[in-house]
Design a protein around this motif. Structure first.
Motif, PDB file in Angstrom:
ATOM      1  N   LEU A  85       4.483 -12.187   4.320  1.00 26.80           N
ATOM      2  CA  LEU A  85       5.439 -11.348   3.604  1.00 26.80           C
ATOM      3  C   LEU A  85       6.642 -12.184   3.147  1.00 26.80           C
ATOM      4  N   GLY A  86       7.138 -13.036   4.040  1.00 25.90           N
ATOM      5  CA  GLY A  86       8.266 -13.903   3.692  1.00 25.90           C
ATOM      6  C   GLY A  86       7.907 -14.893   2.599  1.00 25.90           C
ATOM      7  N   ASP A  87       6.718 -15.479   2.679  1.00 29.13           N
ATOM      8  CA  ASP A  87       6.279 -16.422   1.648  1.00 29.13           C
ATOM      9  C   ASP A  87       6.242 -15.752   0.280  1.00 29.13           C
ATOM     10  N   VAL A  88       5.642 -14.568   0.237  1.00 30.90           N
ATOM     11  CA  VAL A  88       5.417 -13.897  -1.049  1.00 30.90           C
ATOM     12  C   VAL A  88       6.714 -13.332  -1.626  1.00 30.90           C
ATOM     13  N   LEU A  89       7.532 -12.684  -0.789  1.00 29.02           N
ATOM     14  CA  LEU A  89       8.721 -12.004  -1.298  1.00 29.02           C
ATOM     15  C   LEU A  89       9.939 -12.915  -1.429  1.00 29.02           C
ATOM     16  N   LEU A  90      10.030 -13.930  -0.583  1.00 30.43           N
ATOM     17  CA  LEU A  90      11.242 -14.745  -0.566  1.00 30.43           C
ATOM     18  C   LEU A  90      11.053 -16.149  -1.116  1.00 30.43           C
ATOM     19  N   LYS A  91       9.946 -16.777  -0.798  1.00 33.49           N
ATOM     20  CA  LYS A  91       9.753 -18.174  -1.207  1.00 33.49           C
ATOM     21  C   LYS A  91       9.099 -18.291  -2.577  1.00 33.49           C
ATOM     22  N   ASP A  92       8.067 -17.510  -2.846  1.00 33.19           N
ATOM     23  CA  ASP A  92       7.247 -17.700  -4.049  1.00 33.19           C
ATOM     24  C   ASP A  92       7.590 -16.761  -5.190  1.00 33.19           C
ATOM     25  N   ARG A  93       8.383 -15.715  -4.961  1.00 31.04           N
ATOM     26  CA  ARG A  93       8.705 -14.794  -6.041  1.00 31.04           C
ATOM     27  C   ARG A  93       9.564 -15.509  -7.086  1.00 31.04           C
ATOM     28  N   PRO A  94       9.262 -15.363  -8.370  1.00 26.95           N
ATOM     29  CA  PRO A  94       9.972 -16.113  -9.418  1.00 26.95           C
ATOM     30  C   PRO A  94      11.483 -15.970  -9.346  1.00 26.95           C
TER      31      PRO A  94
END
Length: 468
Positions: A322-331
């Motif tokens: 969830l952290g990767d997708v929402l915080l790290k990888d979201r444009p």
């Protein structure tokens, strides 16, 4: 799993010196003026008593039994379901996440210690009245949540109890579930909360799911107990074993006995009175100190959550992804489109389908046992392997046409699901994955819907508002 001998039951010394006997009401709650949104469930439990009145009159259930308050709340919607509490919480501005923060230094989500972070073991329940022969009990279980005497402050977590026909008034639980034992039997629970209420504590409601001779199905509360987690000075209560006497009625009623017939049999003799008191229904729980490893995992979980210790590590993977997708990888932070990610779209559903969670737990344990030590220390590698295991196990099962809908306490449905899941896992091992099953005409799957893989974080995220 068999328990260690020294943990099989509380020791004799502990029973005499380290067990605190508590007989508390839920914080002295005022039951006359209630405006909470979930009070409707309480009123429903108090007013829809036609069936219960008939059962009580027949002597099938004790006078202190009531329709289950916590079951009513779970049936009303998803507000108190665990799946809802897995979603990140938005700040008051709704522009960022309150309990999901990225740490650039660690390359992971930021740990968040909470005011309440503990591990509790359910030992057993004693003296629980046995329903009459006109009642067929489908499930014995305990539902628990955080409560301050007025509001429910967490998800409602359920643990199923076991019992022996020779001793039907004693319910037991299974601490430290592993292997093939279902997670729903796990008596080891973690509890997290940052709520500042000085009256916060754990509310336990013992319940049975039943159907009667007319085929009518329902759920009754067999009593409840409340364990306040902070003393009058504001300090946490010690980690020890607590013996909680059960109250009848609902947590919003004035003091009611579970089985008034026990008190009526009490003698004026002090010794006999003490014996009668010990026959009152009671629940034995133990608050335990947290290991350094468990504390590290708990600090990465949602700020408010109660769950089973046996799948705590799986929730951690979900949170990290969830952290990767929402915080790290979201444009960018303004990007609010649907996100294609089957794990984020489906993982919360496992909280309401514990047999599929067991399949994931088993498959992950099997895969993890084949990894090297260096691989187990590599967080990014572990996440990538977990994603593969999840796609190979959970996703096909959730979309299978062969798997009946999950229904609580229906033996036939539960048995069918277990057989199908076990067969699926066996074929996965034999064929090296789920792809052959997915392509086989013998294993039909639901027609594809884009929402199977689409995660709508704005729609799913919880608002920063108190539970009322």
């Amino acid at each position: 799993m068999a328990k260690d001998k020294e943990e099989e039951e509380p020791s004799e010394e502990e029973t005499e010196e380290d067990i605190e006997v508590a007989d508390e009401t839920a914080g002295g709650a005022d039951i006359l003026k209630r405006t909470d949104s979930h009070w409707s469930a309480v009123k429903k439990a108090l007013t829809e008593n036609n069936t219960l009145d008939a059962l009580t009159t027949m002597g099938a259930v004790p006078a202190g039994f009531r329709p289950s308050t916590l079951a009513q709340l779970l049936d009303e919607g998803n507000q108190f379901q665990t799946a809802s509490f897995l979603q990140p919480v938005l700040t008051p501005s709704n522009l960022s996440f309150q309990d999901l923060v990225w740490s650039p230094e660690k390359g992971n989500i930021q740990p968040r210690p909470t005011r309440i972070s503990l591990v509790m073991t359910l030992w057993n329940c004693k003296g629980i009245p046995f329903p009459g022969i006109s009642i067929q009990v489908l499930s014995r279980h305990i539902r628990l949540c955080l409560f301050d005497g007025n509001r429910i402050l967490s998800n409602i977590h359920t643990v199923r109890a076991t019992w022996q026909p020779k001793n039907p008034k004693t319910w037991t639980f299974s601490p430290r579930v592993s292997g093939i034992l279902p997670c729903i039997l796990d008596g080891d629970c973690f509890i997290r909360s940052n709520d500042p209420s000085p009256d916060i504590g754990l509310l336990f409601e013992l319940g049975i799911t039943y159907h009667n001779s007319t085929g009518e199905r329902g759920e009754l509360s067999c009593g409840w107990a409340f364990l306040k987690l902070f003393d009058s000075s504001g300090f946490p209560i010690p980690s020890k074993t607590y013996e909680l006497f059960l109250n009848g009625g609902t947590p919003y009623e004035k003091r009611v006995e579970v089985d008034p017939s026990i008190s009526r049999r009490a003698s004026s003799n002090v010794f006999q009175h003490m014996i009668t008191l010990r026959k009152q229904p009671q629940l034995l729980v133990k608050l335990r100190s947290i290991s350094t490893r468990s504390k590290g995992i708990l600090n990465l979980l949602p700020e408010v959550l109660i769950g089973s210790m046996c799948y705590m590590h799986l929730i951690l993977f979900y949170r990290q992804i969830l952290g990767d997708v929402l915080l790290k990888d979201r444009p960018n932070v303004q990007h609010a489109d649907l996100i294609s990610n089957p794990i984020l779209a489906t993982f919360p559903k496992l909280m309401e389908q514990p047999d599929i969670m067991d399949a994931l737990r088993s498959s992950w344990a099997e895969k993890e046992s084949t990894l090297k030590r260096s691989e187990k220390r590599d967080r990014e590698f572990l996440k990538s392997v977990f994603v593969l295991v999840y796609h190979d196990t959970v996703y096909p099962l959730l979309q299978s046409m062969s798997l009946p809908e999950y229904k609580w306490a229906e033996e036939e449905s539960e048995g069918t699901r277990w057989r199908i899941i076990a067969e699926f896992l066996k074929k996965n091992r034999e064929r090296g994955g789920s792809l052959p099953s997915l392509l086989s005409l013998e294993s039909p799957h639901k027609a594809f819907d884009v929402m199977e893989t689409a995660y709508d974080f704005l729609g799913e995220a919880r608002k920063n508002s108190p539970l009322i």
